[in-house]
Design a protein around this motif. Sequence first.
Motif, PDB file in Angstrom:
ATOM      1  N   GLY A 197      -7.327  -6.041  -6.596  1.00  0.00           N
ATOM      2  CA  GLY A 197      -7.457  -4.590  -6.569  1.00  0.00           C
ATOM      3  C   GLY A 197      -6.151  -3.843  -6.717  1.00  0.00           C
ATOM      4  N   ASP A 237      -3.544  -1.526  -8.250  1.00  0.00           N
ATOM      5  CA  ASP A 237      -3.676  -0.381  -9.142  1.00  0.00           C
ATOM      6  C   ASP A 237      -2.482  -0.206 -10.068  1.00  0.00           C
ATOM      7  N   PHE A 238      -1.333  -0.664  -9.644  1.00  0.00           N
ATOM      8  CA  PHE A 238      -0.087  -0.340 -10.324  1.00  0.00           C
ATOM      9  C   PHE A 238       0.867  -1.519 -10.203  1.00  0.00           C
ATOM     10  N   ASP A 261       0.857  -1.170   0.000  1.00  0.00           N
ATOM     11  CA  ASP A 261       0.000   0.000   0.000  1.00  0.00           C
ATOM     12  C   ASP A 261       0.897   1.226   0.000  1.00  0.00           C
ATOM     13  N   ILE A 310      -2.816   3.710  -2.835  1.00  0.00           N
ATOM     14  CA  ILE A 310      -2.956   2.821  -3.980  1.00  0.00           C
ATOM     15  C   ILE A 310      -2.261   1.515  -3.647  1.00  0.00           C
ATOM     16  N   LYS A 311      -2.682   0.455  -4.319  1.00  0.00           N
ATOM     17  CA  LYS A 311      -2.019  -0.833  -4.172  1.00  0.00           C
ATOM     18  C   LYS A 311      -1.050  -0.993  -5.328  1.00  0.00           C
TER      19      LYS A 311
END
Length: 92
Positions: free
Chosen positions: A51, A53-54, A8, A16-17
């Motif tokens: 989940g 994100d990046f 995180d 964001i994850k």
Amino acid sequence: MINYIVNDINIHGNFIKAASIGCVATYEASRGRGHSSLLLKETMQLMIDEGVDFLYVSGERGLYIRNNIHKTGIIYKFLIDSANIKHIVSAN
């Protein structure tokens, strides 16, 4: 399966994850059969399901390029040890 780590990351109060993968390898006799590509696609789907994100990858191999992973910048690496920790602690 390809191993990955999810962290995180806090960017100005927004979390964001971010996941990272590395050390993807195929035994020489098994190369060229699509094993790594299949595993990478399955692993990326697992990350999407979690989940993430990046994704950041420590490499620029054809495997990554074929799977829409592109170089976007640089990574800074920092070493915090007993000689320089006093600068960080005193700043707080």
